[in-house]
Motif scaffolding. Structure first.
Motif, PDB file in Angstrom:
ATOM      1  N   ILE A   1       0.832  -1.201   0.000  1.00 37.49           N
ATOM      2  CA  ILE A   1       0.000   0.000   0.000  1.00 37.49           C
ATOM      3  C   ILE A   1       0.870   1.256   0.000  1.00 37.49           C
ATOM      4  O   ILE A   1       0.576   2.236  -0.696  1.00 37.49           O
ATOM      5  N   GLU A   2       1.975   1.221   0.750  1.00 37.16           N
ATOM      6  CA  GLU A   2       2.868   2.375   0.806  1.00 37.16           C
ATOM      7  C   GLU A   2       3.453   2.694  -0.571  1.00 37.16           C
ATOM      8  O   GLU A   2       3.476   3.853  -1.005  1.00 37.16           O
ATOM      9  N   LYS A   3       3.930   1.657  -1.279  1.00 39.58           N
ATOM     10  CA  LYS A   3       4.495   1.876  -2.617  1.00 39.58           C
ATOM     11  C   LYS A   3       3.426   2.339  -3.606  1.00 39.58           C
ATOM     12  O   LYS A   3       3.668   3.205  -4.454  1.00 39.58           O
ATOM     13  N   ALA A   4       2.230   1.757  -3.484  1.00 38.71           N
ATOM     14  CA  ALA A   4       1.143   2.136  -4.395  1.00 38.71           C
ATOM     15  C   ALA A   4       0.775   3.608  -4.220  1.00 38.71           C
ATOM     16  O   ALA A   4       0.549   4.328  -5.200  1.00 38.71           O
ATOM     17  N   GLN A   5       0.745   4.070  -2.970  1.00 33.84           N
ATOM     18  CA  GLN A   5       0.401   5.471  -2.714  1.00 33.84           C
ATOM     19  C   GLN A   5       1.506   6.414  -3.198  1.00 33.84           C
ATOM     20  O   GLN A   5       1.236   7.504  -3.701  1.00 33.84           O
ATOM     21  N   LYS A   6       2.739   5.982  -3.059  1.00 33.54           N
ATOM     22  CA  LYS A   6       3.867   6.787  -3.546  1.00 33.54           C
ATOM     23  C   LYS A   6       3.796   6.937  -5.065  1.00 33.54           C
ATOM     24  O   LYS A   6       3.975   8.036  -5.616  1.00 33.54           O
ATOM     25  N   ALA A   7       3.515   5.829  -5.756  1.00 35.65           N
ATOM     26  CA  ALA A   7       3.394   5.877  -7.226  1.00 35.65           C
ATOM     27  C   ALA A   7       2.216   6.738  -7.650  1.00 35.65           C
ATOM     28  O   ALA A   7       2.286   7.482  -8.640  1.00 35.65           O
ATOM     29  N   ARG A   8       1.123   6.653  -6.890  1.00 37.35           N
ATOM     30  CA  ARG A   8      -0.064   7.439  -7.221  1.00 37.35           C
ATOM     31  C   ARG A   8       0.241   8.932  -7.179  1.00 37.35           C
ATOM     32  O   ARG A   8      -0.175   9.700  -8.066  1.00 37.35           O
ATOM     33  N   LYS A   9       0.972   9.375  -6.146  1.00 43.63           N
ATOM     34  CA  LYS A   9       1.318  10.786  -6.035  1.00 43.63           C
ATOM     35  C   LYS A   9       2.172  11.244  -7.218  1.00 43.63           C
ATOM     36  O   LYS A   9       1.984  12.347  -7.745  1.00 43.63           O
ATOM     37  N   ILE A  10       3.105  10.401  -7.658  1.00 39.15           N
ATOM     38  CA  ILE A  10       3.951  10.741  -8.808  1.00 39.15           C
ATOM     39  C   ILE A  10       3.101  10.875 -10.070  1.00 39.15           C
ATOM     40  O   ILE A  10       3.262  11.817 -10.860  1.00 39.15           O
ATOM     41  N   THR A  11       2.157   9.941 -10.257  1.00 39.99           N
ATOM     42  CA  THR A  11       1.288   9.976 -11.438  1.00 39.99           C
ATOM     43  C   THR A  11       0.426  11.230 -11.455  1.00 39.99           C
ATOM     44  O   THR A  11       0.336  11.931 -12.475  1.00 39.99           O
ATOM     45  N   LEU A  12      -0.219  11.519 -10.324  1.00 39.11           N
ATOM     46  CA  LEU A  12      -1.128  12.669 -10.281  1.00 39.11           C
ATOM     47  C   LEU A  12      -0.389  13.996 -10.426  1.00 39.11           C
ATOM     48  O   LEU A  12      -0.967  14.986 -10.881  1.00 39.11           O
ATOM     49  N   ARG A  13       0.892  14.004 -10.062  1.00 32.11           N
ATOM     50  CA  ARG A  13       1.673  15.236 -10.175  1.00 32.11           C
ATOM     51  C   ARG A  13       2.174  15.469 -11.604  1.00 32.11           C
ATOM     52  O   ARG A  13       2.303  16.611 -12.042  1.00 32.11           O
ATOM     53  N   ASN A  14       2.410  14.386 -12.359  1.00 33.32           N
ATOM     54  CA  ASN A  14       3.135  14.528 -13.631  1.00 33.32           C
ATOM     55  C   ASN A  14       2.436  13.974 -14.868  1.00 33.32           C
ATOM     56  O   ASN A  14       2.788  14.378 -15.977  1.00 33.32           O
ATOM     57  N   PHE A  15       1.483  13.057 -14.707  1.00 31.04           N
ATOM     58  CA  PHE A  15       1.030  12.294 -15.874  1.00 31.04           C
ATOM     59  C   PHE A  15      -0.488  12.253 -16.002  1.00 31.04           C
ATOM     60  O   PHE A  15      -1.083  11.189 -16.140  1.00 31.04           O
ATOM     61  N   THR A  16      -1.104  13.418 -15.983  1.00 32.18           N
ATOM     62  CA  THR A  16      -2.554  13.500 -16.145  1.00 32.18           C
ATOM     63  C   THR A  16      -2.903  14.089 -17.506  1.00 32.18           C
ATOM     64  O   THR A  16      -2.120  14.834 -18.106  1.00 32.18           O
ATOM     65  N   ALA A  17      -4.102  13.756 -17.980  1.00 30.12           N
ATOM     66  CA  ALA A  17      -4.581  14.314 -19.251  1.00 30.12           C
ATOM     67  C   ALA A  17      -4.695  15.829 -19.165  1.00 30.12           C
ATOM     68  O   ALA A  17      -4.452  16.542 -20.147  1.00 30.12           O
ATOM     69  N   GLU A  18      -5.056  16.330 -18.005  1.00 31.80           N
ATOM     70  CA  GLU A  18      -5.172  17.776 -17.821  1.00 31.80           C
ATOM     71  C   GLU A  18      -3.823  18.462 -18.018  1.00 31.80           C
ATOM     72  O   GLU A  18      -3.720  19.494 -18.689  1.00 31.80           O
ATOM     73  N   LYS A  19      -2.768  17.874 -17.472  1.00 32.54           N
ATOM     74  CA  LYS A  19      -1.428  18.438 -17.628  1.00 32.54           C
ATOM     75  C   LYS A  19      -0.971  18.330 -19.087  1.00 32.54           C
ATOM     76  O   LYS A  19      -0.392  19.273 -19.641  1.00 32.54           O
ATOM     77  N   ALA A  20      -1.246  17.177 -19.725  1.00 33.52           N
ATOM     78  CA  ALA A  20      -0.862  16.996 -21.128  1.00 33.52           C
ATOM     79  C   ALA A  20      -1.567  18.015 -22.020  1.00 33.52           C
ATOM     80  O   ALA A  20      -0.955  18.605 -22.920  1.00 33.52           O
ATOM     81  N   ALA A  21      -2.868  18.240 -21.783  1.00 34.84           N
ATOM     82  CA  ALA A  21      -3.618  19.212 -22.583  1.00 34.84           C
ATOM     83  C   ALA A  21      -3.038  20.611 -22.418  1.00 34.84           C
ATOM     84  O   ALA A  21      -2.933  21.370 -23.395  1.00 34.84           O
TER      85      ALA A  21
END
Length: 612
Positions: A579-599
């Motif tokens: 769970i700890e690793k999953a939450q860490k990865a989630r924060k990285i994704t939401l900070r850098n790899f969203t459709a909103e950021k890409a747009a």
């Protein structure tokens, strides 16, 4: 002196009144031909509009007291009018797309109008300049609709009616040819409408005007998917919800009733398209432009500012395709900064002009360049190559870069989803932007579903390179698999609805990712990484240095089957660390790899192109 001024004023007023009287009494210049009762309302609307036009004087022909507009080729019974040679010189033939009546000597007529761009192209091959004048919506104003969930179903399968009845949805069935007036009258009162056909006649490729009225009223449309080569229903591309079969329709209907926003978004886009291209006013503008400028033969109007098309290499209605889902997510956020975003599919008959054209590609060189926009952008979102039954046929990295270099001068900007390629091209002097694949956080978030609970999950098609699932099954690890082409008994179903894929990911302890060799060799990270991690689930992937550079140890990776087995066993028994690793990865994704950021990055690039 005052008397003379008054007389002069009265004189000018008299002349003005006389001019207006003369203009209106002599303005019945266009006349509706009476050779087709079904088309009379549309021809009458055109003639009335033209006769009211202030540019009428520019349209008049010195040898014609009047010009009559005859609709022909719309119905099998709709024949060419019997006219003398002089009458032909003062007649316009408005051609529908029936496959008859195309052999007449059309050069004898004052003008020819074509109902579809395809028909216009046919006349052009005969060296005849035909103006594009499509059928249009007669609705003067969209009908006010209540807050109920209105929709229209198009098709002929009896099973569809059974589904509507099972869902207790009151509906009325119409025949599209004989019930036109009834459909219009009932439009504000629909809960559901079942229309038996989309076309005026089975031999016609003209879209039915009632279809335009439905779309203009922002009513979502469900239609059976066909191969849209010869049916102009694909004028609407992604603005219609296409169903493959009865099961697919029921799934769509269920999602619609659950308030899935994509249906209302499609309906909104369909209404915008009708207003933009298929109204009486738009046709009057086409006709006036043609008659005041002999070169004005364009099918569609020039693009308005701040509009974009996204061209994708998939077919209309293939909602399960990964590149379609990715492009749709990008379009969703581009619309927040743009007035209009359209899709172009590889089998789209019509391509509406836009200010910016985004070629969303995986193949190189990009096939079918449609570079008529002011700003053309190549977005290489993934790597895709030819393959045989056992392997991808990969070029060398050097050859791949050369191909990209050769393609880059054809566009105004090159964007790739691989930092490896972006860095290499920039080093060669090719200005390249890096925008990786992304996830849509409005669709991918934690959403646990007890019915979909699993320990290890894989969602995807079985191909020659899929090794993770077989490796774990051989070692006795249960894997919940969803996707086509798996051996009998391996997959639970051959399909997982992309719109609720978050539920599958959120309800698993571990999501598996394995990557094609082409993606690995050229540095493209699969968006499965971004989607699953956005749901807060641990992803275990085959090794890629690009993933390690971004996620560190928050996404465990394996080099071989034994390492995969050991990682799965470890994290299934170490919940806190998982769970700890999953939450860490989630924060990285939401900070850098969203459709909103890409747009937002795309918007910045487009703005930089405009400022050059």
């Amino acid at each position: 002196m005052k008397i003379y001024r008054r007389l002069l004023l009265f004189f000018f007023i008299f002349c003005g009144v006389a001019f207006v009287w003369f203009y209106h009494t002599s303005s019945a210049y266009f006349i509706a031909g009476q050779n087709s009762a079904e088309m009379t309302p549309y021809v009458q609307a055109l003639t009335d509009g033209l006769n009211r036009s202030p540019f009428l004087v520019k349209l008049k022909h010195k040898d014609c007291a009047n010009i009559t507009i005859y609709p022909v080729n719309w119905f099998l019974k709709n024949q060419l009018p019997d006219l003398s040679a002089q009458e032909k010189k003062c007649a316009i033939l408005w051609y529908g797309s029936q496959q008859n009546l195309l052999n007449a000597n059309l050069s004898e007529y004052y003008a020819v109008w074509a109902s579809t761009p395809m028909l216009q192209s046919f006349f052009k091959s005969l060296r005849l300049s035909a103006l594009y004048v499509p059928i249009f919506s007669l609705d003067k104003e969209p009908t006010p609709i209540t807050s109920q969930k209105y929709f229209a179903v198009i098709g002929e399968q009896p099973a569809i009616k059974n589904i509507l009845e099972r869902y207790n949805l009151p509906f009325k069935q119409y025949d599209v040819v004989s019930d036109i007036q009834n459909i219009r009258h009932d439009l504000p009162y629909w809960r559901a409408a079942f229309v038996q056909s989309t076309k005026i006649n089975s031999a016609s490729i003209d879209i039915h005007p009632i279809f335009l009225d439905i779309a203009r009223n922002k009513i979502p449309i469900f239609a059976p998917w066909i191969w849209p080569k010869e049916d102009t229903i694909n004028l609407f591309n992604d603005r219609i919800s296409f169903y493959q079969d009865e099961l697919d329709f029921e799934t769509m209907l269920h999602n619609f009733l659950q308030n899935d926003t994509k249906f209302s978004e499609r309906a909104q886009d369909a209404a915008i398209l009708v207003e933009r291209e298929f109204t009486l006013q738009r046709n009057l503008e086409r006709i006036l432009a043609q008659n005041t400028n002999d070169d004005a033969l364009a099918q569609f109007f020039s693009p308005t500012q701040n509009t974009a098309t996204i061209s994708i290499p998939t077919a209309i209605g293939h909602y399960t395709a990964g590149d379609y889902a990715l492009a749709q997510d990008l379009a969703h956020y581009l619309k927040q900064d743009m007035s209009f975003v359209d899709f172009v599919f590889y089998n789209s008959l019509y391509r509406y002009p836009s200010e910016t054209n985004i070629l969303f590609r995986g193949f190189l060189p990009p096939e079918d360049y449609n570079l008529k926009a002011n700003y053309n952008i190549l977005y290489l979102a993934y790597a895709q190559f030819a393959q045989n039954e056992t392997q991808e046929l990969l070029p060398s990295f050097e050859d791949y870069l050369k191909t990209l270099q050769q393609s880059s001068p054809k566009v105004q900007a090159v964007i790739v989803a691989s930092k490896k390629i972006s860095d290499a091209l920039n080093a060669r002097g090719v200005k390249t932007y890096y925008i990786p694949q992304f996830t849509n956080t409005s669709r991918f978030y934690y959403d646990f579903d007890e019915k979909l609970k699993s320990e290890v999950l894989f969602v995807g098609m079985n191909n020659f390179y899929r090794t993770a699932v077989p490796a774990l099954l051989q070692r006795g690890v249960k894997v919940d698999v969803y996707g086509p082409n798996w051996p009998h008994g391996v997959a639970k179903t051959d399909y997982a609805d992309n719109q609720i894929l978050r539920k599958y990911y959120s309800s698993a302890k571990i999501v598996l990712n394995d990557t094609r060799e082409g993606m690995k060799q050229f540095g493209f990270i699969s968006n499965r990484i971004f989607d699953a991690s956005a749901c807060g689930t641990l992803v275990i992937s085959d090794y890629m240095p690009e993933i390690e550079q971004i996620y560190g140890d928050s996404i465990p990776m394996y080099h071989n089957d034994e390492e995969l087995y050991e990682l799965v066993q470890y994290y299934l028994t170490h919940d806190e660390e998982r769970i700890e690793k999953a939450q860490k990865a989630r924060k990285i994704t939401l900070r850098n790899f969203t459709a909103e950021k890409a747009a937002a990055q795309f918007i910045d690039i487009i703005q930089s192109l405009k400022s050059r």
